[in-house]
Every structure is written in structure tokens, then in C-alpha cells.
Design a protein around this motif. Structure first.
Motif, PDB file in Angstrom:
ATOM      1  N   LEU A   1       0.840  -1.207   0.000  1.00 47.23           N
ATOM      2  CA  LEU A   1       0.000   0.000   0.000  1.00 47.23           C
ATOM      3  C   LEU A   1       0.874   1.256   0.000  1.00 47.23           C
ATOM      4  O   LEU A   1       0.613   2.211  -0.726  1.00 47.23           O
ATOM      5  N   ASN A   2       1.933   1.255   0.823  1.00 47.37           N
ATOM      6  CA  ASN A   2       2.815   2.416   0.837  1.00 47.37           C
ATOM      7  C   ASN A   2       3.491   2.629  -0.513  1.00 47.37           C
ATOM      8  O   ASN A   2       3.617   3.753  -0.973  1.00 47.37           O
ATOM      9  N   SER A   3       3.909   1.552  -1.157  1.00 52.39           N
ATOM     10  CA  SER A   3       4.580   1.689  -2.455  1.00 52.39           C
ATOM     11  C   SER A   3       3.635   2.272  -3.503  1.00 52.39           C
ATOM     12  O   SER A   3       4.017   3.160  -4.266  1.00 52.39           O
ATOM     13  N   ILE A   4       2.393   1.780  -3.536  1.00 49.25           N
ATOM     14  CA  ILE A   4       1.485   2.274  -4.581  1.00 49.25           C
ATOM     15  C   ILE A   4       1.021   3.702  -4.256  1.00 49.25           C
ATOM     16  O   ILE A   4       0.852   4.526  -5.163  1.00 49.25           O
ATOM     17  N   LEU A   5       0.858   4.018  -2.967  1.00 47.52           N
ATOM     18  CA  LEU A   5       0.478   5.394  -2.622  1.00 47.52           C
ATOM     19  C   LEU A   5       1.617   6.356  -2.961  1.00 47.52           C
ATOM     20  O   LEU A   5       1.390   7.426  -3.517  1.00 47.52           O
ATOM     21  N   LYS A   6       2.836   5.954  -2.653  1.00 49.69           N
ATOM     22  CA  LYS A   6       3.994   6.786  -3.025  1.00 49.69           C
ATOM     23  C   LYS A   6       4.040   6.981  -4.544  1.00 49.69           C
ATOM     24  O   LYS A   6       4.374   8.057  -5.032  1.00 49.69           O
ATOM     25  N   ALA A   7       3.705   5.931  -5.284  1.00 49.62           N
ATOM     26  CA  ALA A   7       3.736   6.003  -6.746  1.00 49.62           C
ATOM     27  C   ALA A   7       2.689   6.958  -7.305  1.00 49.62           C
ATOM     28  O   ALA A   7       2.910   7.595  -8.337  1.00 49.62           O
ATOM     29  N   LEU A   8       1.559   7.094  -6.598  1.00 48.68           N
ATOM     30  CA  LEU A   8       0.412   7.803  -7.177  1.00 48.68           C
ATOM     31  C   LEU A   8       0.130   9.184  -6.597  1.00 48.68           C
ATOM     32  O   LEU A   8      -0.360  10.073  -7.310  1.00 48.68           O
ATOM     33  N   ILE A   9       0.391   9.374  -5.302  1.00 47.15           N
ATOM     34  CA  ILE A   9      -0.200  10.518  -4.592  1.00 47.15           C
ATOM     35  C   ILE A   9       0.659  11.770  -4.660  1.00 47.15           C
ATOM     36  O   ILE A   9       1.844  11.749  -4.312  1.00 47.15           O
ATOM     37  N   ASN A  10       0.064  12.865  -5.083  1.00 48.99           N
ATOM     38  CA  ASN A  10       0.681  14.189  -4.973  1.00 48.99           C
ATOM     39  C   ASN A  10       0.150  14.862  -3.712  1.00 48.99           C
ATOM     40  O   ASN A  10      -0.970  14.561  -3.271  1.00 48.99           O
ATOM     41  N   PRO A  11       0.929  15.797  -3.138  1.00 53.15           N
ATOM     42  CA  PRO A  11       0.442  16.504  -1.945  1.00 53.15           C
ATOM     43  C   PRO A  11      -0.940  17.115  -2.213  1.00 53.15           C
ATOM     44  O   PRO A  11      -1.158  17.714  -3.268  1.00 53.15           O
ATOM     45  N   GLY A  12      -1.859  16.902  -1.271  1.00 54.64           N
ATOM     46  CA  GLY A  12      -3.201  17.463  -1.407  1.00 54.64           C
ATOM     47  C   GLY A  12      -4.197  16.533  -2.080  1.00 54.64           C
ATOM     48  O   GLY A  12      -5.403  16.772  -1.994  1.00 54.64           O
ATOM     49  N   ASP A  13      -3.703  15.504  -2.747  1.00 49.28           N
ATOM     50  CA  ASP A  13      -4.629  14.532  -3.351  1.00 49.28           C
ATOM     51  C   ASP A  13      -5.492  13.890  -2.266  1.00 49.28           C
ATOM     52  O   ASP A  13      -5.004  13.593  -1.174  1.00 49.28           O
ATOM     53  N   GLU A  14      -6.735  13.657  -2.605  1.00 49.01           N
ATOM     54  CA  GLU A  14      -7.636  13.009  -1.646  1.00 49.01           C
ATOM     55  C   GLU A  14      -7.752  11.512  -1.922  1.00 49.01           C
ATOM     56  O   GLU A  14      -7.837  11.079  -3.070  1.00 49.01           O
ATOM     57  N   VAL A  15      -7.718  10.753  -0.845  1.00 46.64           N
ATOM     58  CA  VAL A  15      -7.903   9.302  -0.925  1.00 46.64           C
ATOM     59  C   VAL A  15      -9.105   8.966  -0.052  1.00 46.64           C
ATOM     60  O   VAL A  15      -9.116   9.267   1.143  1.00 46.64           O
ATOM     61  N   LEU A  16     -10.121   8.373  -0.674  1.00 47.78           N
ATOM     62  CA  LEU A  16     -11.350   8.054   0.070  1.00 47.78           C
ATOM     63  C   LEU A  16     -11.288   6.644   0.635  1.00 47.78           C
ATOM     64  O   LEU A  16     -10.707   5.745   0.019  1.00 47.78           O
ATOM     65  N   THR A  17     -11.890   6.468   1.790  1.00 48.14           N
ATOM     66  CA  THR A  17     -12.091   5.105   2.285  1.00 48.14           C
ATOM     67  C   THR A  17     -13.365   5.054   3.114  1.00 48.14           C
ATOM     68  O   THR A  17     -13.881   6.087   3.553  1.00 48.14           O
ATOM     69  N   PHE A  18     -13.862   3.839   3.298  1.00 43.61           N
ATOM     70  CA  PHE A  18     -15.160   3.643   3.941  1.00 43.61           C
ATOM     71  C   PHE A  18     -14.996   3.327   5.420  1.00 43.61           C
ATOM     72  O   PHE A  18     -14.353   2.325   5.767  1.00 43.61           O
ATOM     73  N   ALA A  19     -15.589   4.156   6.280  1.00 43.84           N
ATOM     74  CA  ALA A  19     -15.586   3.864   7.716  1.00 43.84           C
ATOM     75  C   ALA A  19     -16.562   2.721   7.969  1.00 43.84           C
ATOM     76  O   ALA A  19     -17.591   2.634   7.296  1.00 43.84           O
ATOM     77  N   PRO A  20     -16.296   1.840   8.949  1.00 42.27           N
ATOM     78  CA  PRO A  20     -15.049   1.799   9.724  1.00 42.27           C
ATOM     79  C   PRO A  20     -13.901   1.226   8.906  1.00 42.27           C
ATOM     80  O   PRO A  20     -14.139   0.384   8.044  1.00 42.27           O
ATOM     81  N   TYR A  21     -12.680   1.671   9.182  1.00 41.92           N
ATOM     82  CA  TYR A  21     -11.519   1.222   8.410  1.00 41.92           C
ATOM     83  C   TYR A  21     -10.295   1.142   9.317  1.00 41.92           C
ATOM     84  O   TYR A  21     -10.257   1.748  10.387  1.00 41.92           O
ATOM     85  N   PHE A  22      -9.316   0.408   8.843  1.00 40.83           N
ATOM     86  CA  PHE A  22      -8.021   0.224   9.509  1.00 40.83           C
ATOM     87  C   PHE A  22      -7.318   1.583   9.554  1.00 40.83           C
ATOM     88  O   PHE A  22      -6.957   2.140   8.525  1.00 40.83           O
TER      89      PHE A  22
END
Lengths: 397, 397
Positions: free
Chosen positions: A110-131
């Protein structure tokens, strides 16, 4: 002086540490067999004997410089091919080694793919409840985690709320199925709805939105429930997998990412995720473990042991008046607390030597999570304590 | 669309990939035994037999749920204690398990401690030539890597230049000793000078400056040369170690950080580095390998094999007219190219099937790095090619 970004994490960690110390304190007073610790997701079912045998076989048959040496950052080619073949057989997909990056567990992936994709300020959505670690992972790359509020009647993703939360800044969506902490398996119907919303929003905003499927619990599904393979429903899907639970080896840190060739910008994303693996300091997934798990792709953990735990704990808690959904996957029960403030419940439970994790640790207060990856005896022995707790709190029907 | 920060890394990676492909192309034409690939730091000396035996012993004697299970993010307590005891015996230090964090190799350890310490804009100094990944590691946390220009006569750190580069924004200094790519061992005298400058600058600026010692090559030191243990010279020192070279297991990703109790803010830094290990997705160093290396702390790789390579390659290259310093540690030779543009030299070398890495990959153009962690035969067979190359370039004395 530590980094400012770390200050909150260090303070929060002291709370977890305090709970851990409390468990040790109780065990010292009452004996470990009389403390019912449901707080940790550490599988109690041992790794299959075939895994230990595979490790010994690798050592006895493969050249030592290969077993322990560097390879491509994405992993051994033949291991990646074996993983792709196994996925194709089980899910009727068409992956090759060019779609697989071996990773340091799902968390590393997950860290590798987020590092590959995310620019500062980009939003990543997830569904509560979550890890809750997702928040830290996204923040590592200066992205912003946006929570979609839960539908507490089913704990299926709240698709209406989801649609409203997607903005022009949404870069990715993280899904965890089967789910930690609820044990719910997101249905095919839900997945199709999520995919349809994302397709429409990609068009509306004119840029790609990636679906990241975090699947450490894929193999832990009960009663033959169907767990959809997400690359088949949405093209821009990346799967993050871990062998931690399917082979009971969370400490060894081995998993993989699936990056389908059909994705937009596949070539750059695959390259970026491989390089992220390197520059984040993973370098590559542990080499001996890569070779070992490749020989155990058809192995399964003893899911029946978890199933027995599930039936006993769920059945008993319901009988005592607790409110919770019967989990279809993973090894967690997500129990509603009879009072709004879960902390009151947790303190009351502690007096009966029961340790659980607050729902607010999963962005869902008013609940507690019970990890039933413990021995059957622990569950059996804990039942009188749960019953007393329920009586004390006036929950019995 | 990949992240902007990754774009340069992806483009640059294509160049490395191109060199790798060139090696494969040459091997296909001339046969692998006629290609002299000095580009990779992948140890050719196999891991000691004792390591493989230790892995098998762990599997046969330790409970499976422990071998493959989660433990504290910092690692197994008894493994950390064994590491501390071993350091104390060898370096007359006073560490305990509370000073050790097991890490996913040195690269994982460096990332964890940088994440723990660095705020955006903080400057991290290092001495050229240096392992260029440091730039990516520091950039992961939005720090700024500042290079100190080399003293090319000795390749000891240029302490005068260093003093001038320290500013109010300097948060840390990374040292790599024995050094990649020069093979130079920084002397005790140099270390004392660096420590004195840092002490003075800490006072001048009124805040801590951390010395991060990256030591994967500590055990690879020849002719009994003394490699100072830096915590003894400067209080705010963190050591990052890897077993990759000492036990020839770079693929298995196992190392540790040493965080001395005497450091300013020790408690928070230790906590932050442990948590960074977790949130970056390492979670913990691979569990089976932790247990295995703890049984091999007194084991050594066959350093005499590297020494034979060193003597033959260094002696021959000097004889042919190449200019380089005799390495005292690691397994690299850093050779001055006879023309300013190293790329011309690299192309000329390639025509003789010799593959080397440009000095600009270590922020030191005009040089090339030769990794002599290859077989003795590869070196022996390469000598006529080096001789021809020297003659062709008019370098012979």
C-alpha cells in the motif's frame, strides 16, 4: 527533537502501549489463562507445516547466493509468474509476471502504490469503519484521507455518501474486503455500484481515479461467501495482497501488488511502484520468503478453526444481548456498545479481564472490535465473563 | 498518472535498466563468462553455512506461531538484547534492547529514522561521493540533501567544506563508513574532527544535529584497519546497520538501528523510529530472519575472498596505469577516468565487455565504480580487457 508529523503518532501510541501494559498487568495478577485478550489481530492458527517444509526445501535445493541475494525490486520473475498463474486459475484473470510486484506485506505494498500515485493534497477516500493506519499511509505522501461515513445497519459501503465525497481532488479509493474491523464481506452488488460511481466520476473530472483493494483477509471467508475480485469490475484497480493471514506469517512480511496491464498509464505506474519499493527502503520483498510462498500458493490456513471461534463467540454474545452483525469474513466481531461512550464499556469489560479495541480506532465510535483469532479455549473461558458483563450492564433480554 | 515526485526517478531508472539490458545483450553475444560486470554490489560470497543451519534450527525448535508471528514493531526483545550484547562485547559500549530497533535492512532503518526526525525543509548533509539513494530517502520526508564536495586526494570527508555547509537548517549528517563507492575507511582523526564541528554547531544554533552512520560494510575492512564506532565520538549518533554484506543476505532485508540512551530526546526518538517502522509499512523486520541472525552474530563472511579480489584488481589496474586509491574496506574500487567525461570511458570499457557505474551516480563525475564482489575468475579473466583498454586510451606508463 522528532519530526512534527510524528508527534501525534507518538502520543497516540502511548495509549496503545498503555492497553498492552494493562494486559500484562492483568495477566500477572490473574494468570494469562484468565485474561481474555481480543485486542490483537495476530493469527493463533500456526502457519501450515507445508510452509516450514518449503523453507527447508528452498534452503536444501536452491543456490545460497540466489536464496539470499538481490533480485529485481519487483521480485523474482518466477515467483511473480507463479502468483499470476495462481490468480488466473482462481479468478479467471489474465495476469503475467509483468503485473505482479512482490512486497513487504500488504502494508508495504500500500505504501509503495500510494507513493507512486499521490501528490500533496490529493484526496484518498475510504469507507468507515476502516483500519486507521490508512490515515498514516496516505499522510506519508501528504495526501488527505477522506472518510465515507458508515451505513451501520449493514456495514456495507455507503455508496450514496461515497458519491458525494468524490471531488476533483480524488485520486484514489481504498477498499478493504473482507473488512477489518466488521468482518463484513462487500457484496458484488455493492462493488458494482462503487465501480459505476467511479467510472462516472472519472469522466466527469477527466482524470483517473484508482481503486486500491487491500485484501489480507481474502481467503478468510466463511459459508462459501463470494468475495469479488475487483480488477474484474473496474479497470483502474490495484490489488494489495498479503500472505500474513492466509499462511499465518504476518511477521515475515510478504505480499504482493497486482497492477493490471489494462490500467491507464500502466507502464509508468508499474515502474513507479517498483521504484517506490526501492526508495522507501523495502528494496525488495524478503527473498527466502518469496521463494517459500511461491511453493505454497495452494496452501490454506485452517479456516475451520476460525469458523468455530466465530460461531461460538457470535452465538454467545447475541444470546447475552450484545448487538452485532455476523461476520462473513476475516476474524473480527464488531460489537455495538450499549452506551454511546465506548470507553465506559471498555473499562467495564476490563474489570472482567476482557480486552477489546475501541471502534474509534476505526473511525466508528460506539463500537468495539473483538479479534477472535485466539484459542477456542480462550473464547470458551471468556463466556461467563461476557455474560456477567451483559448482566451488569442490563443488556440481557 | 504517477506522482510528480516519481517522474524523475522513473526516467532515471530507465538509464539503469538500459545498462542492465546492455549486460544481458553482451552476455548473449559473447557468453556470460566473457562479460565483466562490475556494476552490481550483490555479494558473490555465499551466506555462511551457519546461517542456513540457523534458519533450519529455528524452524525445528521454535514454536511456529512465534517464528512467523507479529512482535513489537522494534523487533523481538531477545534478538535486540543479543544484538546489544554483541555490540557491547565488540565495541565496549553499553547498549540494551531499549537501544535497538530491528529493521528491513539498512535502507529500511535509514528511512525510519529520517521519517522520525526530518521536517520539510530540514537539511541533511552528506559527503560526496555517496550512495545516491540518500537523496531519495531524504526527499521522501521533504528534507533537502546537501552535498559536501569531496577531497579527491584522499576521499576522506572534507571537514573544512563540511563546516561551511552547516546552517541553522541542518538537522542531520549521514556518514557511510567504510565508504561506498570509494572503499575508503574514514579515520578516527577525521571522525573526531567531524564530531568537534558538530558539537560546536549544535551550540551555535542551539539545537541538536544528528549523526546518522550508515554501516552495511562495517565488517568488510582489510589489513586490520580500525573502523571507529561513532556513538563513542558523538552523543547524538544513530547507527544504521545491515547484515546484507556481513552475512551475504541482501535479499532477506534484515538490519538494525542503534539509538543510544544518552541522546537528547532519546525516548521520543526511539518511539518515533519504531512507529515510523510501522507506518511506512515495514511493520517489523522479517521475523524468521530476526531469529536466525541472532544466532549468527559472531559469524563472518569470507572476507579473504574479497581481499584476494581487491589485491588482484587494484594491483593490476595500477600496473596498467589506472589511478585509484587502494580501498581499505567494502568491495569497491573508485577509479579516476583518464578523460573528464566519464561517459566516454564507460563506452570505451563496454567495447571490452567491461561494465562499470559512473561516478556521477555518486555525485562525483570523472570517476567510475567497480564492484569487485564477483568471482576471482571474473577478475582474472577481465585483466587482459582492462590492459587493452588502458593501451587504447594511452594510459600505460
Amino acid at each position: 527533537m522528532i519530526a512534527k508529523k510524528m508527534e501525534g503518532l507518538v502520543n497516540n501510541n502511548s495509549a496503545i502501549r498503555a492497553m498492552f501494559e494493562e494486559g500484562k498487568r492483568l495477566a500477572a495478577i490473574y494468570g494469562p489463562e484468565n485474561v481474555y485478550d481480543f485486542s490483537l489481530g495476530n493469527p493463533n492458527v500456526p502457519a501450515p507445516e507445508a510452509l516450514n517444509q518449503a523453507i527447508i526445501d528452498v534452503i536444501n535445493t536452491v543456490e545460497t547466493t540466489k536464496i539470499h541475494g538481490y533480485m529485481s525490486n519487483a521480485g523474482f520473475e518466477e515467483v511473480r509468474k507463479a502468483v499470476a498463474d495462481s490468480l488466473n486459475k482462481r479468478f479467471d484473470t489474465n495476469f503475467t509476471e509483468a503485473n505482479i510486484i512482490m512486497t513487504v506485506g500488504a502494508a508495504g505494498g500500500l505504501n509503495s502504490i500510494l507513493k507512486a500515485l499521490i501528490n500533496p493534497g490529493d484526496e484518498v477516500l475510504t469507507f468507515a469503519p476502516y483500519f486507521l493506519e490508512y490515515r498514516a499511509y496516505v499522510s506519508n505522501y501528504d495526501g488527505v484521507l477522506v472518510e465515507v461515513e458508515p451505513d451501520t445497519t449493514t456495514f456495507q459501503p455507503n455508496v450514496e455518501a461515497f458519491e458525494k465525497k468524490i471531488t476533483a481532488n480524488t485520486k484514489a479509493v481504498i477498499i478493504n474486503n473482507p473488512n477489518n474491523p466488521t468482518g463484513v464481506v462487500y457484496s458484488e452488488e455493492t462493488i458494482k455500484k462503487i465501480a459505476a460511481v467511479m467510472e462516472a466520476k472519472q469522466k466527469e473530472y477527466g482524470h483517473d481515479i484508482y481503486l486500491i483493494s487491500d485484501e489480507p483477509y481474502r481467503e478468510l471467508a466463511y459459508d462459501g461467501v463470494f468475495v469479488p475480485y475487483l480488477t474484474k469490475y473496474y479497470t483502474n484497480t490495484i490489488v494489495g495482497y498479503s500472505f500474513s493471514k492466509s499462511l499465518s506469517l504476518p511477521g515475515d512480511r510478504i505480499g504482493y501488488l497486482v497492477i493490471p496491464s489494462e490500467m491507464e498509464d500502466y507502464k509508468n505506474i508499474f515502474a513507479a511502484a517498483s521504484i517506490a519499493t526501492r526508495v522507501l527502503g523495502f528494496v525488495n520483498a524478503p527473498s527466502l520468503m518469496q521463494l517459500a510462498v511461491a511453493r505454497c500458493l495452494e496452501e490454506k490456513t485452517d479456516i475451520e478453526a476460525y469458523n468455530r471461534n466465530r460461531e461460538l463467540l457470535y452465538g454467545s454474545l447475541k444470546e447475552y444481548g450484545f448487538e452485532c452483525i455476523k461476520p462473513e469474513g476475516a476474524f473480527y466481531l464488531f460489537v455495538k456498545t450499549p452506551m454511546a461512550d465506548e470507553k465506559v464499556f471498555i473499562e467495564a469489560a476490563k474489570k472482567h479481564n476482557i480486552l477489546v479495541v475501541p471502534g474509534s480506532s476505526f473511525a466508528c465510535p460506539g463500537y468495539v472490535r473483538l479479534a477472535y483469532c485466539v484459542s477456542y479455549d480462550t473464547i470458551k473461558n471468556s463466556l461467563p465473563a461476557f455474560k456477567e458483563l451483559a448482566e451488569e450492564l442490563g443488556m440481557c433480554k
